[in-house]
Design a protein around this motif. Structure first.
Motif, PDB file in Angstrom:
ATOM      1  N   ASN A  33       0.956  -1.073   0.008  1.00  0.00           N
ATOM      2  CA  ASN A  33       0.061   0.125   0.018  1.00  0.00           C
ATOM      3  C   ASN A  33       0.882   1.205   0.008  1.00  0.00           C
ATOM      4  O   ASN A  33       1.637   1.464   0.561  1.00  0.00           O
ATOM      5  CB  ASN A  33      -1.046   0.068   1.207  1.00  0.00           C
ATOM      6  N   TRP A  34       0.431   2.041  -0.927  1.00  0.00           N
ATOM      7  CA  TRP A  34       1.314   3.332  -1.004  1.00  0.00           C
ATOM      8  C   TRP A  34       0.145   4.443  -1.031  1.00  0.00           C
ATOM      9  O   TRP A  34      -0.648   4.608  -1.923  1.00  0.00           O
ATOM     10  CB  TRP A  34       2.466   3.525  -2.281  1.00  0.00           C
ATOM     11  N   ASN A  35      -0.029   5.328  -0.142  1.00  0.00           N
ATOM     12  CA  ASN A  35      -0.807   6.339   0.069  1.00  0.00           C
ATOM     13  C   ASN A  35      -2.411   6.110  -0.152  1.00  0.00           C
ATOM     14  O   ASN A  35      -2.912   6.716  -0.722  1.00  0.00           O
ATOM     15  CB  ASN A  35      -0.335   7.560  -0.824  1.00  0.00           C
ATOM     16  N   GLY A  36      -2.895   4.667   0.479  1.00  0.00           N
ATOM     17  CA  GLY A  36      -4.007   4.583   0.227  1.00  0.00           C
ATOM     18  C   GLY A  36      -4.318   3.750  -1.090  1.00  0.00           C
ATOM     19  O   GLY A  36      -5.202   3.201  -0.983  1.00  0.00           O
ATOM     20  N   THR A  62       1.522  -7.838   6.495  1.00  0.00           N
ATOM     21  CA  THR A  62       0.227  -8.404   6.771  1.00  0.00           C
ATOM     22  C   THR A  62      -0.127  -9.794   6.065  1.00  0.00           C
ATOM     23  O   THR A  62       0.385 -10.007   5.042  1.00  0.00           O
ATOM     24  CB  THR A  62      -0.775  -7.216   6.119  1.00  0.00           C
ATOM     25  N   THR A  63      -1.275 -10.365   6.709  1.00  0.00           N
ATOM     26  CA  THR A  63      -1.446 -11.666   6.081  1.00  0.00           C
ATOM     27  C   THR A  63      -2.805 -11.391   4.984  1.00  0.00           C
ATOM     28  O   THR A  63      -3.281 -12.335   4.378  1.00  0.00           O
ATOM     29  CB  THR A  63      -1.816 -12.738   7.088  1.00  0.00           C
ATOM     30  N   LYS A  68      -2.788  -0.075   5.137  1.00  0.00           N
ATOM     31  CA  LYS A  68      -2.156   1.020   5.529  1.00  0.00           C
ATOM     32  C   LYS A  68      -0.843   1.453   4.684  1.00  0.00           C
ATOM     33  O   LYS A  68      -0.344   0.724   4.102  1.00  0.00           O
ATOM     34  CB  LYS A  68      -1.716   0.798   7.195  1.00  0.00           C
ATOM     35  N   HIS A  69      -0.520   2.746   4.612  1.00  0.00           N
ATOM     36  CA  HIS A  69       0.700   2.943   3.974  1.00  0.00           C
ATOM     37  C   HIS A  69       1.970   2.628   4.390  1.00  0.00           C
ATOM     38  O   HIS A  69       2.066   2.111   5.570  1.00  0.00           O
ATOM     39  CB  HIS A  69       0.932   4.699   4.248  1.00  0.00           C
ATOM     40  N   LEU A  75       5.640  -9.245   1.514  1.00  0.00           N
ATOM     41  CA  LEU A  75       6.775  -8.456   1.211  1.00  0.00           C
ATOM     42  C   LEU A  75       7.439  -8.427   2.654  1.00  0.00           C
ATOM     43  O   LEU A  75       6.683  -8.241   3.656  1.00  0.00           O
ATOM     44  CB  LEU A  75       6.483  -7.039   0.677  1.00  0.00           C
ATOM     45  N   ASN A  76       8.646  -8.568   2.835  1.00  0.00           N
ATOM     46  CA  ASN A  76       9.564  -8.534   4.199  1.00  0.00           C
ATOM     47  C   ASN A  76       9.496  -7.138   4.578  1.00  0.00           C
ATOM     48  O   ASN A  76       9.617  -6.087   3.488  1.00  0.00           O
ATOM     49  CB  ASN A  76      10.785  -9.003   4.022  1.00  0.00           C
TER      50      ASN A  76
END
Length: 116
Positions: A33-36, A62-63, A68-69, A75-76
């Motif tokens: 997630n990047w800026n929503g 997250t699973t 969230k931004h 991804l680690n």
């Protein structure tokens, strides 16, 4: 009787192996997630000379799909996010970024846009 038991076992086994656990949205590629807005990391490589600058990193795993931004799915934490040279980071369908999957190896991440 033995043939019937074997057939019943095979059918049960096939049904059970077909019901394996998957992510709720059935997405196998990494997403962040990047800026929503969520970006899906593709298998499309991008040359090092197209990488402009680091703009962020994955701060939380997250699973589920990220909400969230700088949160990432598959991804680690600490995975670097980069701006691609001559590509603006926007909320449009053309918005792309890059993820460093290994040191010096990058993949294109494309925005996931809701089509209505």
């Amino acid at each position: 009787m033995i043939k019937r038991s074997i057939l019943l076992f095979l059918v049960t086994f096939l049904l059970l192996t077909g019901c394996n656990e998957r992510n709720q949205d059935n997405i196998s590629f990494p997403v962040f997630n990047w800026n929503g807005h969520n970006y899906i990391v593709t298998n499309e490589p991008i040359p090092n000379d197209k990488i402009e600058e680091k703009v962020g990193e994955i701060k939380e795993q997250t699973t589920d799909l990220p909400t969230k931004h700088e949160e990432g799915y598959r991804l680690n934490t600490g995975t670097n996010i980069y701006k691609i040279r001559a590509v603006e980071i926007t909320n449009d369908i053309d918005s792309n970024m890059a993820i460093e999957i290994e040191e010096g190896e990058y993949r294109v991440a494309r925005i996931i846009v809701d089509i209505k």
